[in-house]
Design a protein around this motif. Sequence first.
Motif, PDB file in Angstrom:
ATOM      1  N   THR A  93     -81.341 -31.324 -28.277  1.00 42.06           N
ATOM      2  CA  THR A  93     -79.914 -30.883 -28.344  1.00 42.06           C
ATOM      3  C   THR A  93     -79.189 -31.664 -29.435  1.00 42.06           C
ATOM      4  OG1 THR A  93     -79.737 -32.466 -26.667  1.00 42.06           O
ATOM      5  CG2 THR A  93     -79.758 -30.438 -25.940  1.00 42.06           C
ATOM      6  N   ARG A  94     -79.816 -32.323 -30.128  1.00 42.68           N
ATOM      7  CA  ARG A  94     -79.082 -33.197 -31.111  1.00 42.68           C
ATOM      8  C   ARG A  94     -78.797 -32.232 -32.427  1.00 42.68           C
ATOM      9  NH1 ARG A  94     -82.819 -37.336 -33.239  1.00 42.68           N
ATOM     10  NH2 ARG A  94     -84.600 -35.874 -33.011  1.00 42.68           N
ATOM     11  N   ASP A  95     -77.986 -32.636 -33.196  1.00 41.28           N
ATOM     12  CA  ASP A  95     -77.616 -31.904 -34.722  1.00 41.28           C
ATOM     13  C   ASP A  95     -78.935 -31.558 -35.470  1.00 41.28           C
ATOM     14  OD1 ASP A  95     -76.875 -32.161 -37.477  1.00 41.28           O
ATOM     15  OD2 ASP A  95     -75.189 -31.604 -36.579  1.00 41.28           O
ATOM     16  N   LEU A  96     -78.712 -30.458 -35.887  1.00 43.14           N
ATOM     17  CA  LEU A  96     -80.053 -29.721 -36.615  1.00 43.14           C
ATOM     18  C   LEU A  96     -80.283 -30.770 -37.714  1.00 43.14           C
ATOM     19  CD1 LEU A  96     -79.106 -26.129 -36.909  1.00 43.14           C
ATOM     20  CD2 LEU A  96     -81.036 -27.011 -35.404  1.00 43.14           C
ATOM     21  N   SER A  97     -79.791 -31.536 -38.279  1.00 44.69           N
ATOM     22  CA  SER A  97     -79.996 -32.384 -39.499  1.00 44.69           C
ATOM     23  C   SER A  97     -80.817 -33.740 -39.002  1.00 44.69           C
ATOM     24  CB  SER A  97     -78.794 -32.623 -40.306  1.00 44.69           C
ATOM     25  OG  SER A  97     -77.574 -33.708 -39.521  1.00 44.69           O
ATOM     26  N   LYS A  98     -80.597 -34.034 -37.816  1.00 43.07           N
ATOM     27  CA  LYS A  98     -81.359 -35.227 -37.211  1.00 43.07           C
ATOM     28  C   LYS A  98     -82.431 -35.134 -36.288  1.00 43.07           C
ATOM     29  CE  LYS A  98     -76.664 -37.283 -36.682  1.00 43.07           C
ATOM     30  NZ  LYS A  98     -75.827 -37.831 -35.679  1.00 43.07           N
ATOM     31  N   LEU A  99     -82.950 -33.740 -36.381  1.00 44.77           N
ATOM     32  CA  LEU A  99     -84.043 -33.348 -35.727  1.00 44.77           C
ATOM     33  C   LEU A  99     -85.540 -33.851 -36.300  1.00 44.77           C
ATOM     34  CD1 LEU A  99     -83.306 -29.785 -34.477  1.00 44.77           C
ATOM     35  CD2 LEU A  99     -82.995 -32.075 -33.153  1.00 44.77           C
ATOM     36  N   SER A 100     -85.555 -34.373 -37.387  1.00 40.80           N
ATOM     37  CA  SER A 100     -86.777 -35.226 -38.007  1.00 40.80           C
ATOM     38  C   SER A 100     -86.927 -36.600 -37.488  1.00 40.80           C
ATOM     39  CB  SER A 100     -86.818 -34.990 -39.635  1.00 40.80           C
ATOM     40  OG  SER A 100     -85.478 -35.470 -40.241  1.00 40.80           O
ATOM     41  N   SER A 101     -85.683 -37.297 -37.060  1.00 43.95           N
ATOM     42  CA  SER A 101     -85.783 -38.428 -36.654  1.00 43.95           C
ATOM     43  C   SER A 101     -86.195 -38.561 -35.129  1.00 43.95           C
ATOM     44  CB  SER A 101     -84.517 -39.237 -36.706  1.00 43.95           C
ATOM     45  OG  SER A 101     -83.549 -38.557 -36.066  1.00 43.95           O
ATOM     46  N   LEU A 102     -86.799 -39.760 -34.578  1.00 45.74           N
ATOM     47  CA  LEU A 102     -87.108 -39.919 -33.129  1.00 45.74           C
ATOM     48  C   LEU A 102     -86.728 -41.391 -32.737  1.00 45.74           C
ATOM     49  CD1 LEU A 102     -90.855 -38.887 -33.770  1.00 45.74           C
ATOM     50  CD2 LEU A 102     -88.927 -37.540 -32.594  1.00 45.74           C
ATOM     51  N   PRO A 103     -85.231 -41.290 -32.372  1.00 45.03           N
ATOM     52  CA  PRO A 103     -84.780 -42.571 -32.312  1.00 45.03           C
ATOM     53  C   PRO A 103     -85.126 -43.092 -30.716  1.00 45.03           C
ATOM     54  CG  PRO A 103     -83.042 -41.084 -32.843  1.00 45.03           C
ATOM     55  CD  PRO A 103     -84.179 -40.340 -32.869  1.00 45.03           C
ATOM     56  N   GLY A 104     -85.547 -44.216 -30.648  1.00 42.40           N
ATOM     57  CA  GLY A 104     -86.264 -44.856 -29.329  1.00 42.40           C
ATOM     58  C   GLY A 104     -85.114 -44.584 -28.162  1.00 42.40           C
ATOM     59  N   ASP A 105     -83.992 -44.791 -28.327  1.00 42.03           N
ATOM     60  CA  ASP A 105     -83.065 -44.661 -27.240  1.00 42.03           C
ATOM     61  C   ASP A 105     -83.145 -43.555 -26.426  1.00 42.03           C
ATOM     62  OD1 ASP A 105     -81.503 -43.696 -29.394  1.00 42.03           O
ATOM     63  OD2 ASP A 105     -80.068 -43.507 -27.892  1.00 42.03           O
ATOM     64  N   LEU A 106     -83.592 -42.436 -27.157  1.00 39.10           N
ATOM     65  CA  LEU A 106     -84.004 -40.813 -26.519  1.00 39.10           C
ATOM     66  C   LEU A 106     -84.823 -41.048 -25.533  1.00 39.10           C
ATOM     67  CD1 LEU A 106     -83.133 -38.547 -29.496  1.00 39.10           C
ATOM     68  CD2 LEU A 106     -81.567 -39.672 -27.815  1.00 39.10           C
ATOM     69  N   PHE A 107     -85.645 -41.868 -25.738  1.00 40.14           N
ATOM     70  CA  PHE A 107     -87.009 -42.150 -24.728  1.00 40.14           C
ATOM     71  C   PHE A 107     -86.886 -43.137 -23.707  1.00 40.14           C
ATOM     72  CE2 PHE A 107     -88.673 -40.441 -28.674  1.00 40.14           C
ATOM     73  CZ  PHE A 107     -89.664 -39.563 -28.441  1.00 40.14           C
ATOM     74  N   THR A 108     -85.819 -44.044 -23.766  1.00 37.43           N
ATOM     75  CA  THR A 108     -85.461 -45.116 -23.007  1.00 37.43           C
ATOM     76  C   THR A 108     -84.155 -45.310 -22.224  1.00 37.43           C
ATOM     77  OG1 THR A 108     -84.785 -46.628 -24.561  1.00 37.43           O
ATOM     78  CG2 THR A 108     -87.211 -46.359 -24.241  1.00 37.43           C
TER      79      THR A 108
END
Length: 246
Positions: A93-108
Amino acid sequence: MALQLGQALGRGARRALSVSGIVALVLTICYQVVFVGSFNTIVVNQLPSSVQPGDVGTIGFTLPLSTEVAAALGGAALLLGIGVFLVTARLLTRDLSKLSSLPGDLFTRRIGRAFLSALVVSVILAVAIPLGFALLFIPGLFLTVSLQFALFAVAVEDTGPVDALRRSWELASGNRWRLLALVILFGVLGGIGGAVGSLFAFVSPSIGQLASLVINSVLVILMYGILADSFVQLRGESSPSMSSPA
């Protein structure tokens, strides 16, 4: 806001084919393989000793585990599936330009609370929707369309179970016919995936089952991508330059 189906399909596919979508796909395949393998193992372990080895093979792939361990592992995999969905919803559900990143906070981020809320919502949906289908079918479709964003609300907006159900109902309002079209599309895709996967069963039941899991997982992530874009649109964030709070 009116849902733009063409945009949801096109951008949803882009979300599913992104790095985030691929990570979500791998996680989905892993937990499904563990769950189905554990379930098959329990079934095989309960068969009488008179059953022929060839008959056991028709059940599908199994794991070298005792019934107790397989049951525990299967239960853990089922719960893991809820966590996988939460992470998938946050990623896609993030911005399309950010989908290549994997921020750790999304998992925790508040994952314990989100998990409990998602578990409650899942139980409610597992009871309410089949009951709706049992009541002349139409109520089941109505509930499916109206509540399909509840888990997204839990994952992305950190809402509790009641607020998540209310939020999904609110987002679906005025767009139920368009959302019904997506539900029908997902049903058709699921049927095609099942038919294609069954072709591999001619090689081997185990290979056929594994192939079906992989194919269905690909379709599931595609569906999640489309629903994620629909969710973003209906939140009023249809502009590609705008980012989701997740």
